[in-house]
Motif scaffolding. Structure first.
Motif, PDB file in Angstrom:
ATOM      1  N   GLY A   1      57.082 120.487  19.675  1.00  0.00           N
ATOM      2  CA  GLY A   1      56.369 119.238  19.880  1.00  0.00           C
ATOM      3  C   GLY A   1      56.002 119.033  21.335  1.00  0.00           C
ATOM      4  N   ASP A   2      55.066 118.142  21.579  1.00  0.00           N
ATOM      5  CA  ASP A   2      54.660 117.811  22.952  1.00  0.00           C
ATOM      6  C   ASP A   2      54.632 116.297  23.090  1.00  0.00           C
ATOM      7  OD1 ASP A   2      53.616 117.582  25.484  1.00  0.00           O
ATOM      8  OD2 ASP A   2      51.820 118.770  25.108  1.00  0.00           O
ATOM      9  N   LEU A   3      55.519 115.781  23.946  1.00  0.00           N
ATOM     10  CA  LEU A   3      55.586 114.333  24.182  1.00  0.00           C
ATOM     11  C   LEU A   3      54.498 113.851  25.133  1.00  0.00           C
ATOM     12  CD1 LEU A   3      59.436 113.749  24.523  1.00  0.00           C
ATOM     13  CD2 LEU A   3      57.928 112.659  22.860  1.00  0.00           C
ATOM     14  N   GLY A   4      53.786 114.785  25.784  1.00  0.00           N
ATOM     15  CA  GLY A   4      52.801 114.410  26.783  1.00  0.00           C
ATOM     16  C   GLY A   4      53.423 114.336  28.163  1.00  0.00           C
ATOM     17  N   ASN A   5      52.761 113.656  29.081  1.00  0.00           N
ATOM     18  CA  ASN A   5      53.233 113.543  30.459  1.00  0.00           C
ATOM     19  C   ASN A   5      53.950 112.223  30.696  1.00  0.00           C
ATOM     20  OD1 ASN A   5      52.065 115.995  31.066  1.00  0.00           O
ATOM     21  ND2 ASN A   5      50.259 115.118  32.053  1.00  0.00           N
ATOM     22  N   VAL A   6      55.025 112.281  31.470  1.00  0.00           N
ATOM     23  CA  VAL A   6      55.697 111.064  31.908  1.00  0.00           C
ATOM     24  C   VAL A   6      54.754 110.297  32.828  1.00  0.00           C
ATOM     25  CG1 VAL A   6      57.684 110.116  33.120  1.00  0.00           C
ATOM     26  CG2 VAL A   6      57.941 112.209  31.772  1.00  0.00           C
ATOM     27  N   THR A   7      54.679 109.000  32.650  1.00  0.00           N
ATOM     28  CA  THR A   7      53.834 108.173  33.513  1.00  0.00           C
ATOM     29  C   THR A   7      54.681 107.464  34.556  1.00  0.00           C
ATOM     30  OG1 THR A   7      53.967 106.311  31.967  1.00  0.00           O
ATOM     31  CG2 THR A   7      52.120 107.823  31.702  1.00  0.00           C
ATOM     32  N   PHE A   8      54.197 107.453  35.789  1.00  0.00           N
ATOM     33  CA  PHE A   8      54.902 106.819  36.900  1.00  0.00           C
ATOM     34  C   PHE A   8      53.922 106.665  38.049  1.00  0.00           C
ATOM     35  CE2 PHE A   8      55.517 111.384  36.821  1.00  0.00           C
ATOM     36  CZ  PHE A   8      55.103 111.787  38.090  1.00  0.00           C
ATOM     37  N   ASP A   9      54.323 105.916  39.058  1.00  0.00           N
ATOM     38  CA  ASP A   9      53.505 105.722  40.240  1.00  0.00           C
ATOM     39  C   ASP A   9      53.742 106.885  41.201  1.00  0.00           C
ATOM     40  OD1 ASP A   9      52.103 104.943  42.461  1.00  0.00           O
ATOM     41  OD2 ASP A   9      53.253 103.115  42.842  1.00  0.00           O
ATOM     42  N   ALA A  10      52.842 107.840  41.211  1.00  0.00           N
ATOM     43  CA  ALA A  10      53.017 109.042  42.017  1.00  0.00           C
ATOM     44  C   ALA A  10      52.923 108.773  43.513  1.00  0.00           C
ATOM     45  CB  ALA A  10      51.976 110.088  41.625  1.00  0.00           C
ATOM     46  N   ASP A  11      52.447 107.585  43.890  1.00  0.00           N
ATOM     47  CA  ASP A  11      52.339 107.243  45.315  1.00  0.00           C
ATOM     48  C   ASP A  11      53.578 106.522  45.838  1.00  0.00           C
ATOM     49  OD1 ASP A  11      49.758 108.334  45.569  1.00  0.00           O
ATOM     50  OD2 ASP A  11      48.870 106.514  44.718  1.00  0.00           O
ATOM     51  N   ALA A  12      54.513 106.243  44.960  1.00  0.00           N
ATOM     52  CA  ALA A  12      55.742 105.555  45.376  1.00  0.00           C
ATOM     53  C   ALA A  12      56.647 106.498  46.151  1.00  0.00           C
ATOM     54  CB  ALA A  12      56.472 105.004  44.160  1.00  0.00           C
ATOM     55  N   ASP A  13      57.669 105.950  46.812  1.00  0.00           N
ATOM     56  CA  ASP A  13      58.648 106.779  47.502  1.00  0.00           C
ATOM     57  C   ASP A  13      59.297 107.734  46.514  1.00  0.00           C
ATOM     58  OD1 ASP A  13      58.145 105.474  49.870  1.00  0.00           O
ATOM     59  OD2 ASP A  13      59.867 104.110  49.711  1.00  0.00           O
ATOM     60  N   VAL A  14      59.715 108.879  47.031  1.00  0.00           N
ATOM     61  CA  VAL A  14      60.276 109.917  46.162  1.00  0.00           C
ATOM     62  C   VAL A  14      61.466 109.390  45.366  1.00  0.00           C
ATOM     63  CG1 VAL A  14      61.316 112.218  46.082  1.00  0.00           C
ATOM     64  CG2 VAL A  14      59.479 111.734  47.721  1.00  0.00           C
ATOM     65  N   SER A  15      62.339 108.628  45.999  1.00  0.00           N
ATOM     66  CA  SER A  15      63.509 108.106  45.293  1.00  0.00           C
ATOM     67  C   SER A  15      63.098 107.178  44.162  1.00  0.00           C
ATOM     68  CB  SER A  15      64.440 107.372  46.257  1.00  0.00           C
ATOM     69  OG  SER A  15      63.777 106.294  46.889  1.00  0.00           O
ATOM     70  N   VAL A  16      62.020 106.420  44.365  1.00  0.00           N
ATOM     71  CA  VAL A  16      61.528 105.527  43.314  1.00  0.00           C
ATOM     72  C   VAL A  16      60.976 106.343  42.150  1.00  0.00           C
ATOM     73  CG1 VAL A  16      59.805 103.761  42.767  1.00  0.00           C
ATOM     74  CG2 VAL A  16      61.039 103.670  44.942  1.00  0.00           C
ATOM     75  N   VAL A  17      60.259 107.404  42.463  1.00  0.00           N
ATOM     76  CA  VAL A  17      59.733 108.294  41.417  1.00  0.00           C
ATOM     77  C   VAL A  17      60.884 108.930  40.649  1.00  0.00           C
ATOM     78  CG1 VAL A  17      58.413 110.407  40.973  1.00  0.00           C
ATOM     79  CG2 VAL A  17      57.565 108.735  42.627  1.00  0.00           C
ATOM     80  N   GLN A  18      61.900 109.411  41.358  1.00  0.00           N
ATOM     81  CA  GLN A  18      63.046 110.009  40.684  1.00  0.00           C
ATOM     82  C   GLN A  18      63.700 109.014  39.715  1.00  0.00           C
ATOM     83  OE1 GLN A  18      65.420 111.311  44.044  1.00  0.00           O
ATOM     84  NE2 GLN A  18      64.757 113.437  43.804  1.00  0.00           N
ATOM     85  N   ASP A  19      63.846 107.771  40.145  1.00  0.00           N
ATOM     86  CA  ASP A  19      64.458 106.747  39.284  1.00  0.00           C
ATOM     87  C   ASP A  19      63.591 106.466  38.059  1.00  0.00           C
ATOM     88  OD1 ASP A  19      66.559 106.546  41.054  1.00  0.00           O
ATOM     89  OD2 ASP A  19      65.841 104.701  42.009  1.00  0.00           O
ATOM     90  N   ALA A  20      62.281 106.392  38.276  1.00  0.00           N
ATOM     91  CA  ALA A  20      61.375 106.092  37.169  1.00  0.00           C
ATOM     92  C   ALA A  20      61.367 107.221  36.143  1.00  0.00           C
ATOM     93  CB  ALA A  20      59.966 105.848  37.701  1.00  0.00           C
ATOM     94  N   VAL A  21      61.336 108.448  36.618  1.00  0.00           N
ATOM     95  CA  VAL A  21      61.319 109.585  35.700  1.00  0.00           C
ATOM     96  C   VAL A  21      62.664 109.717  34.994  1.00  0.00           C
ATOM     97  CG1 VAL A  21      60.982 112.082  35.520  1.00  0.00           C
ATOM     98  CG2 VAL A  21      59.524 110.757  37.026  1.00  0.00           C
ATOM     99  N   THR A  22      63.754 109.350  35.680  1.00  0.00           N
ATOM    100  CA  THR A  22      65.068 109.382  35.041  1.00  0.00           C
ATOM    101  C   THR A  22      65.103 108.482  33.810  1.00  0.00           C
ATOM    102  OG1 THR A  22      66.216 109.869  37.124  1.00  0.00           O
ATOM    103  CG2 THR A  22      67.533 108.916  35.355  1.00  0.00           C
ATOM    104  N   GLU A  23      64.469 107.310  33.884  1.00  0.00           N
ATOM    105  CA  GLU A  23      64.424 106.415  32.722  1.00  0.00           C
ATOM    106  C   GLU A  23      63.779 107.113  31.533  1.00  0.00           C
ATOM    107  OE1 GLU A  23      62.821 102.552  33.359  1.00  0.00           O
ATOM    108  OE2 GLU A  23      63.724 102.321  35.342  1.00  0.00           O
ATOM    109  N   ALA A  24      62.708 107.866  31.818  1.00  0.00           N
ATOM    110  CA  ALA A  24      62.011 108.566  30.737  1.00  0.00           C
ATOM    111  C   ALA A  24      62.838 109.722  30.190  1.00  0.00           C
ATOM    112  CB  ALA A  24      60.659 109.082  31.237  1.00  0.00           C
ATOM    113  N   THR A  25      63.472 110.485  31.071  1.00  0.00           N
ATOM    114  CA  THR A  25      64.220 111.646  30.592  1.00  0.00           C
ATOM    115  C   THR A  25      65.465 111.227  29.800  1.00  0.00           C
ATOM    116  OG1 THR A  25      65.412 111.887  32.712  1.00  0.00           O
ATOM    117  CG2 THR A  25      63.376 113.141  32.440  1.00  0.00           C
TER     118      THR A  25
END
Length: 308
Positions: free
Chosen positions: A83-107
C-alpha cells in the motif's frame, strides 16, 4: 491533512505477464493500512541537509523507479499486497525540530495502523521522527544504519541531517549498529561517541570481506532488542553507484552487497520499519542512485515477505 495522496501507481510494461511493482501497489489510508504487508510513506524534506540539497525530490522519483521494477524474487517469490499512504504533510519551512515533531505525529499513526512502514526520504534528520514512536514502547530498541557516516553530531545549534543518532540516544535508543562506514569520513570524537553508547561500527572493508557475516554480526550486536529499525542512507554505496546524494565518496559498498544484506536483515522478525534517505534526484547521474534506492526497497521487502 496528515497525508497527501500524490502518486498514481501503474506498471509501465505492455506485457500482461510482466508484473511490476507498479501493478501491486494500492492506495492506502490509516483505516486500511493494516490490510497490507507493507505501506510506503513519503517524507519530501531536505531542510536539514548539511551538504548539497535535493533529497526532497526523493519520494516521487523513487516511486517512479520502483513501479517499473519486476515483482519477482527468485528465492522469496513475488512481492504482493503493498500500500501507499502518500506523503506526510508538514511545513517544510519550519525549524528542523518543529518538522521532526510534526512528522513524529504522523509516524506514530503509521506504526499504530500498519504492519510494516517503508519511509521514503527525504533527508536523514527525519530518522528521528521514524524511530521515536518505537522509543515510546516499553521495550528495547535498536537501529541498523547502513551509512557511510555516523550522523551523531551534537545538535548544539539545532538538529540537522548529521545529528539523528545523538538525538535518538538522548531520547532512549538502546543499540546502534552502523554498517558500511567509510574510513576518513568521520571524526574520532564521533567514533568514540558511538562506542561509549554501546554501538558498533562495521566498515565498508568488512562488508567487502564478507557481507553475510557482517550483517549477522550487526544483528548479533542487537541481541536483546525487542524492536529493530533499519535505516538506509543511500550514500553507503560507492559514489559510482550512488552519485546523487548529499555527500558522495569513493570506497563504498556495492549494490549487490547492499541488496543481500537488506534482505537478510529484513527477514529478522524484530525489524518493524525501514527507511531510505538522502536520495537526491537533482544530483543524480542517469538515474542510477534512484534506481539503486528503488531496488533496495524491493530487496528489503523480499525479506519481509518471507516473514508474513
Amino acid at each position: 491533512m496528515m497525508f497527501e495522496d500524490t502518486y498514481d501507481w501503474h506498471g509501465p510494461s505492455s506485457d500482461p505477464n510482466d508484473e511490476q511493482i507498479g501493478d501491486i501497489v494500492s492506495p492506502a489510508t490509516l483505516d486500511t493500512g493494516d490490510d497490507f504487508d507493507a505501506v510506503l510513506v513519503g517524507e519530501p524534506y531536505d531542510g536539514a541537509v548539511i551538504g548539497r540539497k535535493g533529497a526532497r525530490e526523493g519520494p516521487e522519483a523513487i516511486r517512479t523507479a520502483l513501479e517499473a521494477v519486476k515483482s519477482h524474487h527468485f528465492d522469496a517469490g513475488p512481492l504482493s499486497n503493498l500500500g501507499d499512504l502518500g506523503n506526510v504533510t508538514f511545513d517544510a519551512d519550519a525549524d528542523v525540530s518543529v518538522v521532526q515533531d510534526a512528522v513524529t505525529e504522523a509516524t506514530r499513526e503509521v506504526y499504530t495502523n500498519a504492519h510494516f512502514p517503508v519511509f521514503l526520504g527525504g533527508d536523514n534528520s527525519l530518522t528521528v521522527a521514524n524511530v521515536r514512536p518505537l522509543l515510546d514502547r516499553d521495550a528495547s530498541v535498536g537501529v541498523v544504519s547502513f551509512d557511510a557516516h555516523l550522523d551523531c553530531r551534537e545538535p548544539t545549534d539545532g538538529p540537522s541531517s548529521g545529528t539523528p543518532y545523538h538525538q535518538l540516544f538522548d531520547e532512549g535508543l538502546d543499540r546502534l549498529a552502523v554498517v558500511g562506514a567509510r574510513h576518513f569520513e568521520t571524526s574520532t570524537a564521533y567514533a568514540e561517541f558511538i562506542s561509549e553508547q554501546g554501538g558498533v561500527i562495521f566498515t565498508a572493508k568488512e562488508v567487502g570481506r564478507d557481507s553475510d557475516q557482517t550483517i549477522d554480526f550487526a544483528l548479533d550486536s542487537l541481541t536483546g532488542c525487542d524492536y529493530i529499525f533499519v535505516s538506509l542512507d543511500i550514500d553507503v554505496l560507492d559514489e559510482t553507484a550512488a552519485p546523487g546524494v548529499s555527500a558522495p565518496t569513493p570506497g563504498g559498498i556495492t549494490t549487490r552487497e547492499l541488496f543481500s544484506m537488506l534482505r537478510r536483515v529484513a527477514s529478522d522478525p524484530r525489524v518493524v520499519g525501514f527507511e531510505v534517505v538522502e536520495c537526491a534526484p537533482p544530483l543524480d547521474q542517469d538515474g542510477r542512485t534512484v534506481r539503486a534506492a528503488a531496488r533496495a526497497i524491493a530487496h528489503a521487502l523480499s525479506g519481509v515477505t518471507e516473514r508474513v
